[in-house]
Design an enzyme around this catalytic site. Structure first.
Site, PDB file in Angstrom:
ATOM      1  N   ASP A   6       9.307  21.262  20.051  1.00 54.24           N
ATOM      2  CA  ASP A   6       9.737  22.421  20.637  1.00 54.24           C
ATOM      3  C   ASP A   6       8.490  23.677  20.554  1.00 54.24           C
ATOM      4  O   ASP A   6       8.207  24.294  20.361  1.00 54.24           O
ATOM      5  CB  ASP A   6      10.195  23.245  18.989  1.00 54.24           C
ATOM      6  CG  ASP A   6       8.820  22.355  17.888  1.00 54.24           C
ATOM      7  OD1 ASP A   6       8.197  21.523  18.517  1.00 54.24           O
ATOM      8  OD2 ASP A   6       9.117  22.819  16.866  1.00 54.24           O
TER       9      ASP A   6
ATOM     10  N   CYS B 185      -7.354 -10.086   3.552  1.00 53.61           N
ATOM     11  CA  CYS B 185      -6.175 -10.931   3.792  1.00 53.61           C
ATOM     12  C   CYS B 185      -4.898  -9.786   3.084  1.00 53.61           C
ATOM     13  O   CYS B 185      -5.216  -8.972   2.080  1.00 53.61           O
ATOM     14  CB  CYS B 185      -5.774 -11.705   3.501  1.00 53.61           C
ATOM     15  SG  CYS B 185      -4.809 -13.095   2.526  1.00 53.61           S
TER      16      CYS B 185
ATOM     17  N   CYS C 195      -4.574 -10.721  -0.244  1.00 54.40           N
ATOM     18  CA  CYS C 195      -4.894  -9.746  -1.441  1.00 54.40           C
ATOM     19  C   CYS C 195      -4.127  -8.482  -2.256  1.00 54.40           C
ATOM     20  O   CYS C 195      -4.213  -8.750  -3.008  1.00 54.40           O
ATOM     21  CB  CYS C 195      -6.167  -9.325  -1.113  1.00 54.40           C
ATOM     22  SG  CYS C 195      -7.166 -10.886  -0.456  1.00 54.40           S
TER      23      CYS C 195
END
Length: 496
Positions: free
Chosen positions: A420, A15, A18
């Protein structure tokens, strides 16, 4: 100051809490400049001063707080998490049977079921619930116990406590011979929590790491030319700058290089987005991942691995997923401080109902369990990084590379898009307009002998066979023995 950087694959991370714990611990170490992890892909990006730390000492620091780490290398497969279907299947079987038994018990309480029969059904429910708690529930216990051994908590901690309390309370009530037990509640709790965990893992797999798709383009074999002219087949990862390689028509270039042949046509759409082949002449650069249309092409390797252009793009994507935007940082802070609040809320809920509002011990206990389960912060800690990783990957598949971690958040404020490279915003190939069917059929018989994308488009929808003995001149066109030509305007106009 000289800096070293490396991405590490983490084991034992479940998770965002952690990841936050690892980041805090490493960030406090001398010489560590940056520690940014991601729970979705289970990796962490570290930048450090090589005079004060090494990769091995940093791995030791990660192991010291209950996790494991290995340097992440190009081509490494993501760790495969074990399937949760056996645990889910067991929980489902036990839940359905215990619910049927519980219905009989509830009906018996209101009628005339004897205490012996009721206790017998309670023990059957206990027998069904025990393997669910010990086996299916172990998915949540393992990370909780690992964290507790190192003096911390994870998002699985309140879930584990809720399962244990509900099961032990039910077992205690069964031993006492009371009417109310909660084996149906504990099996149902484990069942639905496992469904959530299965969905979560599916989301992680889909989120994955889009950079792997680019890195895998370089995980191919290469034909290397030795000093004596002999050709040997080696893995692309074994190439070195200065090596001479041969790439045939239709093959992918394994590393950045400079063309030694006089001419080649390469499809670099994986990098540039342009679908039409690019004409390359001697000494010009060819990027890894490009496909040679007209070969064989002889190249001298200039950059390999992470130093190649495609490797740099892959690393940039990895860094974007690892670096946290403002929303992710807020979510991590919320999840980190929320776990103690959840545990305190459960205790406060029990005390309020049992001591002040006069609820029974069993009712107050179930209220505390409900607080622990309902307020689990898993969604807050996992949703934001998972969605962010998923968005980066989806954009990558659409040909858009995200260069900064907060770009997605700022995208909602954009009202003008400036490009561009207009070619990548148009149709991949030009629209073919040949009003005379006879001319198109004749041209298609020439085009059928070429692998050029425009030639293939000319033959699309026509069942034609190529003329015999066609000669393709790279970069110019194709010629038949009778002098008929198809190709560039200069090539077609220069008839003999």
């Amino acid at each position: 100051m000289t800096q070293a950087s490396l991405t590490f694959a983490l084991d034992g991370v479940n998770c965002a809490g952690c990841i936050a714990k690892i980041e805090r611990h490493l960030g406090a170490q001398q010489g560590v400049v940056l520690a940014r992890g991601n729970a979705t892909v289970k990796r962490i990006r570290l930048v450090w001063d090589p005079a004060l730390q090494t990769a091995d000492t940093l791995i030791d620091q990660i192991r010291a707080i209950g996790y494991d780490a290995l340097p992440f290398q190009i081509g490494d497969a993501a760790p495969v998490e074990p399937s949760l279907l056996p645990q889910l299947g067991l929980a489902s079987f036990a839940m359905m049977n215990i619910m049927a038994i519980s219905f009989a018990v509830w009906a018996g309480v209101a009628t005339d079921m004897g205490s012996g029969s009721m206790q017998f059904l309670h023990w059957i429910s206990a027998g069904l619930a025990t393997p669910v708690v010990l086996y299916s529930g172990a998915v949540f216990y393992a990370p909780s116990l690992r964290a507790l051994r190192h003096g911390s908590m994870t998002m699985d901690t309140p879930i584990s406590i809720a399962i244990a309390i509900t099961y032990l309370a039910s077992l205690f009530e069964t031993l006492r011979g009371t009417e109310h037990v909660y084996f149906d509640a504990v099996t149902t709790l484990v069942f639905f929590l496992l469904i959530g965990r299965v969905i979560e893992r599916a989301l992680k797999r889909r989120s994955g790491d889009a950079a792997e798709n680019l890195r895998n383009l370089m995980q191919i074999d290469a034909r290397r030319e030795g000093a004596d002219g002999r050709i040997e087949t080696v893995a692309a990862g074994d190439l070195l700058p200065g090596d001479v390689i041969l790439v045939g028509s239709g093959e992918r270039v394994p590393a950045d290089g400079a063309l030694l042949s006089d001419h080649a046509q390469v499809d670099e759409s994986v990098i540039t987005g342009e679908t039409l082949p690019r004409e390359v002449t001697k000494s010009q650069a060819v990027v890894a991942g490009a496909i040679v249309h007209t070969g064989p092409a002889r190249l001298q390797v200039t950059h390999i691995g992470e130093d190649a252009q495609i490797g740099k793009i892959s690393q940039m994507i990895t860094d974007v997923v690892a670096n946290k935007s403002a929303a992710q940082q807020r979510a991590d802070q919320f999840a980190r401080g929320y776990i103690p609040l959840v545990l305190g809320g459960g205790v406060a809920g029990f005390a309020l109902w049992y001591f002040l509002l006069g609820a029974s011990f069993a009712d107050a206990l179930m209220i505390a369990v409900a607080v622990l389960v309902v307020t689990c912060p898993c969604a807050a800690g996992l949703a934001t990084p998972a969605v962010s990783a998923r968005a980066v990957n989806m954009l990558m598949r659409a040909g858009i590379v995200v260069k900064s971690s907060d770009a997605l958040e700022r995208l909602s404020d954009a009202n003008v898009v400036v490009a561009d490279k207009t070619g990548t915003l148009s149709e991949p190939l030009p629209v073919l307009q040949v009003p005379d069917a006879a001319i198109r059929h004749a041209a298609a018989r020439l085009a059928a002998g070429s692998a050029h994308p425009l030639a293939k488009m000319l033959c699309d929808g026509l069942d034609v066979m190529p003329l015999p003995d066609l000669r393709e001149i790279p970069g110019q066109g194709i010629e038949a023995p009778d002098g008929a030509r198809l190709g560039s305007a200069q090539f077609v106009g220069g008839r003999r």
